[in-house]
Scaffold this motif. Structure first.
Motif, PDB file in Angstrom:
ATOM      1  N   SER A 161       0.822  -1.198   0.000  1.00 55.63           N
ATOM      2  CA  SER A 161       0.000   0.000   0.000  1.00 55.63           C
ATOM      3  C   SER A 161       0.864   1.260   0.000  1.00 55.63           C
ATOM      4  N   ARG A 162       0.344   2.275  -0.625  1.00 56.29           N
ATOM      5  CA  ARG A 162       0.966   3.593  -0.539  1.00 56.29           C
ATOM      6  C   ARG A 162       0.490   4.257   0.751  1.00 56.29           C
ATOM      7  N   VAL A 163       1.396   4.950   1.446  1.00 60.08           N
ATOM      8  CA  VAL A 163       1.065   5.649   2.683  1.00 60.08           C
ATOM      9  C   VAL A 163       1.369   7.130   2.495  1.00 60.08           C
ATOM     10  N   VAL A 164       0.440   7.980   2.937  1.00 61.75           N
ATOM     11  CA  VAL A 164       0.568   9.431   2.797  1.00 61.75           C
ATOM     12  C   VAL A 164       0.671  10.062   4.180  1.00 61.75           C
ATOM     13  N   VAL A 165       1.665  10.923   4.364  1.00 63.53           N
ATOM     14  CA  VAL A 165       1.865  11.553   5.667  1.00 63.53           C
ATOM     15  C   VAL A 165       2.314  12.997   5.470  1.00 63.53           C
TER      16      VAL A 165
END
Length: 294
Positions: A161-165
Motif C-alpha cells: 500500500s501507498r502511505v501518505v503523511v
C-alpha cells in the motif's frame, strides 16, 4: 505537551486571513453546500466502492478527491500530470501541510492510506470519511506509542500500500514551514519503500503569482466551519500540486538525513532560508520531536 506534539507559530488571527478578491455571500454559500454535499456523498459511497477491484477503486477515489477542492471553488493544477491508470506503488508520500484541502489534493494524485492524528476521527464530515477510507490514526498524546505507529506504517508499506503523511507534524500557514519529523522516514527505511515528496502551494491565480496561503490556512485553534467559509469566500484560488522525483530510502544516511532531503525537495531552494527562520523557535521548543500526523 510531549515531544511528538510539535507546535507551529501560526495562529488564526495572525495567519488565516484573505486580503484578495472575495465572492458574494450567496455564491459562496452555494459552493459551501456543494462541497459539503460531495464530501457526504463520498462517505456514503465508501461501502460500495470497497466492493470494486483495485483499479476502478483507485480511479474513483482520484476522481472524487479531484472534485472536492473544485466543489469548494478551488482550481487544481497538477505537475506533472499523472494518468488515472497509474499503478499504486510501495512508496511513502510526504507533503507540506497548510490546510485540510491538502488531503483531497494529495489523494487526487497519489491515493493511499493517510496517517492522521486520532482527534480527526471525531471531526464532522472529514472524520467518518477518514475512518472509512482506511486512515492510520496516531495517538499523539502518548510518546510511547510512537514505535508502534512506525511499525504499523512499515507493515502497511510492506503490504504493497501507498502511505501518505504530512511530516511537519502540524499545519503551517505557508510562509516557510516546519521541520520534517524523522520518525515516519524510519518506516520507509524498514520497509524498503521509496519516498515521494509532494509540494503544495496555493495562489490567487493559475499563473503562479499571488500567494494565497492565508485564505486556506487551517492553523491553531481555527474552527473548521470558519476555515470552510474563508475558502469559499476567497475568489480565484488555485492549488498547485507538484509531484517531485522519488528518493530511495536505502537507510545508508539514516532517517534524519532522509527527512532533510525530503524537506529540501518539498520546500525548494528559494524557500529553505525562510522556512529555517520561521521553524527554528518551534523546533527548539519541541525537541526531541518525531511526529506523524495531519
Amino acid at each position: 505537551m510531549t515531544g511528538w506534539l510539535p507546535v507551529a507559530p501560526c495562529t488564526p488571527d495572525g495567519c488565516a486571513r484573505h486580503t484578495g478578491a472575495v465572492r458574494a455571500p450567496l455564491p459562496a454559500a452555494l459552493l459551501l453546500l456543494s462541497g459539503c454535499a460531495l464530501v457526504l456523498l463520498g462517505v456514503a459511497c465508501i461501502p460500495l466502492v470497497r466492493l470494486l477491484g483495485a483499479g476502478p477503486r483507485r480511479r474513483l477515489t482520484r476522481c472524487w478527491a479531484r472534485a472536492v477542492p473544485q466543489a469548494f471553488g478551488v482550481r487544481v493544477i497538477v505537475r506533472p500530470h499523472l494518468p488515472d491508470g497509474a499503478p499504486d506503488g510501495v512508496e511513502l508520500v510526504v507533503a507540506n501541510h497548510i490546510s485540510w484541502l491538502d488531503i483531497p489534493l494529495v489523494a487526487s494524485v497519489l491515493p493511499g492510506r493517510m496517517v492522521a492524528k486520532r482527534e480527526i476521527r471525531c471531526w464532522p464530515l472529514l472524520g467518518p470519511l477518514a475512518a472509512r477510507g482506511g486512515t492510520l490514526f496516531i495517538d499523539r498524546d502518548r510518546l510511547r506509542a510512537l514505535p508502534a505507529a512506525v511499525r504499523d506504517i512499515a507493515t502497511t508499506l510492506r503490504s504493497g500500500s501507498r502511505v501518505v503523511v504530512f511530516p511537519e507534524g502540524s499545519t503551517w500557514c505557508g510562509r516557510g514551514g516546519g521541520v520534517f519529523r524523522p520518525a515516519v522516514f524510519q518506516a520507509a527505511i524498514d520497509a524498503g519503500a521509496t519516498v515521494r515528496p509532494v509540494r503544495i502551494t496555493y495562489r490567487t491565480d493559475p499563473h503562479g503569482s499571488g500567494l494565497a496561503a492565508g485564505a486556506v490556512a487551517f492553523v491553531g485553534a481555527d474552527p473548521l466551519a470558519a476555515s470552510l467559509w474563508r475558502v469559499v469566500r476567497a475568489a480565484g484560488l488555485t492549488a498547485h500540486v507538484d509531484v517531485l522525483a522519488p528518493i530511495p530510502a536505502d537507510g545508508e544516511d539514516g532517517r534524519r538525513a532522509l527527512a532533510r532531503r525530503a524537506r529540501a525537495a518539498v520546500l525548494g531552494p528559494g524557500d529553505l532560508l525562510q522556512a529555517r527562520q520561521t521553524a527554528v523557535a518551534s523546533d527548539r521548543a519541541n525537541r526531541p520531536a518525531e511526529s506523524v500526523h495531519h
